[in-house]
Design an enzyme around this catalytic site. Sequence first.
Site, short mmCIF file in Angstrom:
data_model
loop_
_atom_site.label_atom_id
_atom_site.label_comp_id
_atom_site.label_asym_id
_atom_site.label_seq_id
_atom_site.Cartn_x
_atom_site.Cartn_y
_atom_site.Cartn_z
CG ASP A 78 12.46 14.62 89.43
OD1 ASP A 78 11.48 15.31 89.76
OD2 ASP A 78 13.15 14.89 88.43
CD GLU B 296 12.31 20.36 87.03
OE1 GLU B 296 12.48 21.43 86.40
OE2 GLU B 296 13.23 19.79 87.63
C1 LIG Z 1 21.57 39.66 88.03
C2 LIG Z 1 21.54 38.41 88.71
C3 LIG Z 1 20.22 37.73 88.73
C4 LIG Z 1 20.41 36.40 89.25
C5 LIG Z 1 19.22 35.57 89.22
C6 LIG Z 1 19.59 34.24 89.72
C7 LIG Z 1 18.45 33.62 90.39
C8 LIG Z 1 18.81 32.28 90.93
C9 LIG Z 1 17.72 31.78 91.75
C10 LIG Z 1 17.35 30.52 91.77
C11 LIG Z 1 18.00 29.46 91.01
C12 LIG Z 1 17.20 29.03 89.87
C13 LIG Z 1 16.95 27.59 89.83
C14 LIG Z 1 16.24 27.31 88.58
C15 LIG Z 1 15.41 26.08 88.73
C16 LIG Z 1 15.77 25.15 87.68
C17 LIG Z 1 15.17 23.80 87.89
C18 LIG Z 1 15.96 22.81 87.09
O1 LIG Z 1 17.04 22.47 87.47
N1 LIG Z 1 15.43 22.37 85.94
C19 LIG Z 1 16.15 21.57 85.00
C20 LIG Z 1 15.15 20.93 84.06
C21 LIG Z 1 15.80 20.00 83.13
C22 LIG Z 1 14.90 19.51 82.03
N2 LIG Z 1 15.40 18.60 81.24
O2 LIG Z 1 13.79 19.91 81.87
C23 LIG Z 1 17.11 22.44 84.21
O3 LIG Z 1 16.85 23.62 83.98
O4 LIG Z 1 18.15 21.92 83.80
ZN LIG Z 2 13.77 21.77 90.38
ZN LIG Z 3 16.91 21.05 89.35
#
Ligand SMILES: CCCCCCCC/C=C\CCCCCCCC(=O)N[C@@H](CCC(N)=O)C(=O)O
Ligand SMILES: [Zn+2]
Ligand SMILES: [Zn+2]
Length: 453
Positions: A75, A139
Amino acid sequence: MFSLGAIKIPTVAFLRKQLNTTALIEFGKYIQKVFPAVFSTEFIQHEVVGEYSYLFTVRGSDPQLMPYMLLAHMDVVPASEEGWKFPPFSAEEDEGYIYGRGTLDNKNSAIGILQALEFLLRRNYRPRRSFYIGIGHDEEVSGLDGGKQIAMLLQARGVKLSFLLDEGSGILDGVIEGIKSPVALIAVTEKGSLTLNLTVRSDPGHSSAPPKETSIGILAAAVSRLEKNPMPRLFGYGPELMMFEHLASEFAFPLNIVMKNLWLFSPLVSRIIERKPTGNSMVRTTTALTIFKAGIKFNVIPHLASAAVNFRIHPAQKVAEVLEIVKDTIDDDRVEITVTEAFDPLPISPWDDQALGVQIFRRTIMDVFPHVSSIAPGVCIGNTDSRHFTNLTDAIYRFNPVVLKADDVSRIHGWNERISVKDYEKQVEFLFQLIQNSDIDKLPKPHLSTHEL
Ligand SMILES: CCCCCCCC/C=C\CCCCCCCC(=O)N[C@@H](CCC(N)=O)C(=O)O
Ligand SMILES: [Zn+2]
Ligand SMILES: [Zn+2]
């Protein structure tokens, strides 16, 4: 080559009960078509869980080896038509990049895992160690009907995992200020989350004779107080301390000394890194005002104003503490506070020489991404389906084997999400190697190289 068809299927999740189910079904049919070996191999069982999610059980030849799991989701979050260089479900290729919602989050993993397995099967490879592949369908809206159901099914079957790998971090290239070479951050935890609904009710009436304060004004002042008073700095009290210590040698003098001595310098460092949104997310529990609703007509004083505020909780804090701070900050009984969803930060997974998953990731990263100069434990700033699997293993890791440059982070859930063809191929290569490297039964000897170990 990326299966572009996967990006063209708009598997958008708006709300838990508002999914594009037609697209989810189409996605299921699509993977059956493009990965025939995965779906027809005798030692692989596939099941549909929670109507649209997929669970693959790959039975290895050696039942003595404890299985592991690879997790991804099909998704995607919604995407507006405007703001994009190419329509978000067009999978347009331009200058070596494929554009589209889901190219980084997270069809690259869903398709990449199946692609790597398909390649191995076509080479008649049978793994020694069993593993599971979970492809969730919700997700982005909690994972309760997909990822969580997969976890519960495995738990009911008595499954224990040696480790689990999900999305949630990556190879950062130029994202962390002061670090020039690419570094792989494998998240050993993820932040908690608290979403609050704030409501203010006041008497409705004619706009020509307004009261001194309206529901809108009271609520606006409350959310503004939350935004103007960030949560306390907690930099150095969670696993981000380990992360910066591991990365210390990547910084030039004198920052390398500063990072090696965070016990002394964390107040200074946190003031510097909090200036950027990603840095700020490492320093504290973040406060995001995400929904504001009020009013129906310009000359009617509205009875109701409501807002949603989403906090991502630093690993050193808990939901209850954040809630207390919010109440103190708003300090206005007219603002009704209700909790929409809440969970504490996730447990911290092992990061040592005995952690099988970590050793396998290290070896695979060094094989496939030789230019990566450090491999360090990180913190996932968002949430992933892996949080539903804590009863199956304490070794949960979040790492997408993709190089993210400074402007890529904002493409995730934003405009112009894209992946380069080269990066996608590297991702498949990583997974192809990872599956083979996971067949070891003993931990490899510590690697003596210039890599951070
Ligand atoms: C000092 C600086 C460090 C920086 C670190 C940043 C790293 C960034 C790298 C990747 C991006 C992270 C992406 C996170 C994945 C999140 C997946 C997502 O979007 N999940 C939703 C789930 C929503 C829910 N209802 O469960 C969310 O978190 O909103
Ligand atoms: Zn994701
Ligand atoms: Zn996401």
